[in-house]
Scaffold this motif. Structure first.
Motif, PDB file in Angstrom:
ATOM      1  N   ASN A   1       0.841  -1.416   0.116  1.00  0.00           N
ATOM      2  CA  ASN A   1      -0.129  -0.082   0.036  1.00  0.00           C
ATOM      3  C   ASN A   1       0.715   1.261  -0.002  1.00  0.00           C
ATOM      4  O   ASN A   1       1.450   1.705   0.937  1.00  0.00           O
ATOM      5  CB  ASN A   1      -0.948   0.022   1.166  1.00  0.00           C
ATOM      6  CG  ASN A   1      -2.031   1.192   1.161  1.00  0.00           C
ATOM      7  OD1 ASN A   1      -1.602   2.262   0.888  1.00  0.00           O
ATOM      8  ND2 ASN A   1      -3.325   0.843   1.412  1.00  0.00           N
TER       9      ASN A   1
ATOM     10  N   TYR B   1      -7.444  -3.018  -5.091  1.00  0.00           N
ATOM     11  CA  TYR B   1      -7.480  -2.097  -3.865  1.00  0.00           C
ATOM     12  C   TYR B   1      -9.032  -1.843  -3.742  1.00  0.00           C
ATOM     13  O   TYR B   1      -9.762  -1.167  -4.874  1.00  0.00           O
ATOM     14  CB  TYR B   1      -6.919  -0.839  -4.237  1.00  0.00           C
ATOM     15  CG  TYR B   1      -7.025   0.274  -2.950  1.00  0.00           C
ATOM     16  CD1 TYR B   1      -6.426  -0.087  -1.910  1.00  0.00           C
ATOM     17  CD2 TYR B   1      -7.780   1.412  -3.389  1.00  0.00           C
ATOM     18  CE1 TYR B   1      -6.816   0.941  -0.913  1.00  0.00           C
ATOM     19  CE2 TYR B   1      -8.047   2.185  -2.227  1.00  0.00           C
ATOM     20  CZ  TYR B   1      -7.525   2.160  -0.879  1.00  0.00           C
ATOM     21  OH  TYR B   1      -7.867   2.869  -0.042  1.00  0.00           O
TER      22      TYR B   1
ATOM     23  N   ASP C   1      -4.855  -4.748  -1.272  1.00  0.00           N
ATOM     24  CA  ASP C   1      -5.645  -4.051   0.132  1.00  0.00           C
ATOM     25  C   ASP C   1      -7.019  -4.292   0.029  1.00  0.00           C
ATOM     26  O   ASP C   1      -7.578  -3.337  -0.654  1.00  0.00           O
ATOM     27  CB  ASP C   1      -4.800  -2.511   0.248  1.00  0.00           C
ATOM     28  CG  ASP C   1      -5.370  -2.128   1.361  1.00  0.00           C
ATOM     29  OD1 ASP C   1      -6.188  -2.479   2.227  1.00  0.00           O
ATOM     30  OD2 ASP C   1      -5.030  -0.839   1.703  1.00  0.00           O
TER      31      ASP C   1
ATOM     32  N   THR D   1      -2.408  -7.370   9.838  1.00  0.00           N
ATOM     33  CA  THR D   1      -1.733  -6.398   8.856  1.00  0.00           C
ATOM     34  C   THR D   1      -1.795  -5.022   9.334  1.00  0.00           C
ATOM     35  O   THR D   1      -1.000  -4.084   8.773  1.00  0.00           O
ATOM     36  CB  THR D   1      -2.092  -6.714   7.333  1.00  0.00           C
ATOM     37  OG1 THR D   1      -3.416  -6.248   7.310  1.00  0.00           O
ATOM     38  CG2 THR D   1      -1.693  -8.014   6.939  1.00  0.00           C
TER      39      THR D   1
ATOM     40  N   ASP E   1      -4.967  -6.915   4.353  1.00  0.00           N
ATOM     41  CA  ASP E   1      -4.298  -6.965   3.154  1.00  0.00           C
ATOM     42  C   ASP E   1      -4.186  -8.690   2.783  1.00  0.00           C
ATOM     43  O   ASP E   1      -3.559  -9.241   3.484  1.00  0.00           O
ATOM     44  CB  ASP E   1      -2.947  -6.484   3.430  1.00  0.00           C
ATOM     45  CG  ASP E   1      -2.961  -5.104   3.719  1.00  0.00           C
ATOM     46  OD1 ASP E   1      -3.172  -4.047   2.944  1.00  0.00           O
ATOM     47  OD2 ASP E   1      -3.261  -4.779   5.026  1.00  0.00           O
TER      48      ASP E   1
END
Length: 232
Positions: free
Chosen positions: A43, A140, A174, A208, A215
């Motif tokens: 990220n 994402y 993510d 995470t 994630d």
């Protein structure tokens, strides 16, 4: 709901070594010889911020090896600004706009034959890479999308695509759905159930971010043909 004991049994039957470590120590945990494919996902929280790119390059240098595929999420892509260049890599990025934080950018070694297409998932940015025998789905999903039901349904629809039948699938990125071991929430259970119906299992369920596993690395790798090391 996902039964934890059943999921643990399924994970035990895979040939995946999952661990947490500092990036400079990762080489100590890798099996001898080079992997067939090495992937890093991070990220980046704005790909246009020079300090973020500098920190990324420092971390990559600590690995002391070249990465085949680099996946960056939460890129906050501004179409008016150029993306950073990485020598000897080909760059791909999402173009569909969900909100100001979204965007996935991937760098793939220019010596590797591959194809990339953008996937339209509900409330998420997504690129799918076809490389060797793998389909790598890079995602994402912003936490501003509080209800992930539509995202889960759209991902399920994509997983039913004919071109993914009998493919080695890796879903990573993510995703902002909590699947932490022993304490995932209701959406996490729905998400894991859907993936399990496609023979896809989480490669890890480590913390995470603040007691949550947001994630993900999800895979259906055949344990008789493939092994993998996943490090967080």
């Amino acid at each position: 709901m996902v039964r934890e004991d059943h999921l643990i049994q399924e994970l035990d039957s895979t040939n995946i070594n999952a661990l947490t470590c500092n990036i400079e120590d990762l080489s100590n945990y890798l099996p001898p010889g080079s992997p067939n494919l090495s992937i890093i996902t991070k990220n980046i929280r704005s790909i246009h911020k020079n300090s973020n790119i500098d920190d990324l390059e420092i971390n990559l240098d600590l690995l002391e090896k070249n990465i085949d595929v680099l996946v960056l999420t939460e890129c906050r892509i501004d179409p008016k600004k150029p993306l950073p260049n990485k020598p000897n890599y080909v760059t791909h990025n999402t173009t569909l706009k969900v909100n100001q934080n979204d965007g996935v950018v991937i760098f793939i070694k220019n010596s590797i034959e591959h194809s990339v297409k953008e996937i339209n998932l509900s409330g998420a940015s997504c690129l799918e890479i076809s490389i060797f025998t793998y389909s790598i789905i890079c995602i994402y999903r912003s936490p501003s999308e509080k209800n992930p039901d539509n995202f889960i349904k759209s991902l399920e629809t994509h997983l039913n695509s004919p071109h993914l039948k009998n493919k080695n699938i890796i879903i990573l990125g993510d995703i902002n759905i909590n699947i932490i071991e022993g304490n995932c929430d209701n959406y996490g259970s729905i998400y894991l159930d859907m993936l399990a119906e496609h023979n896809l299992l989480p490669g890890h369920r480590f913390d995470t971010r603040i007691n949550s596993c947001l994630d993900h690395i999800i895979t259906n790798l055949n344990p008789t043909k493939f092994s993998a090391t996943i490090a967080v």
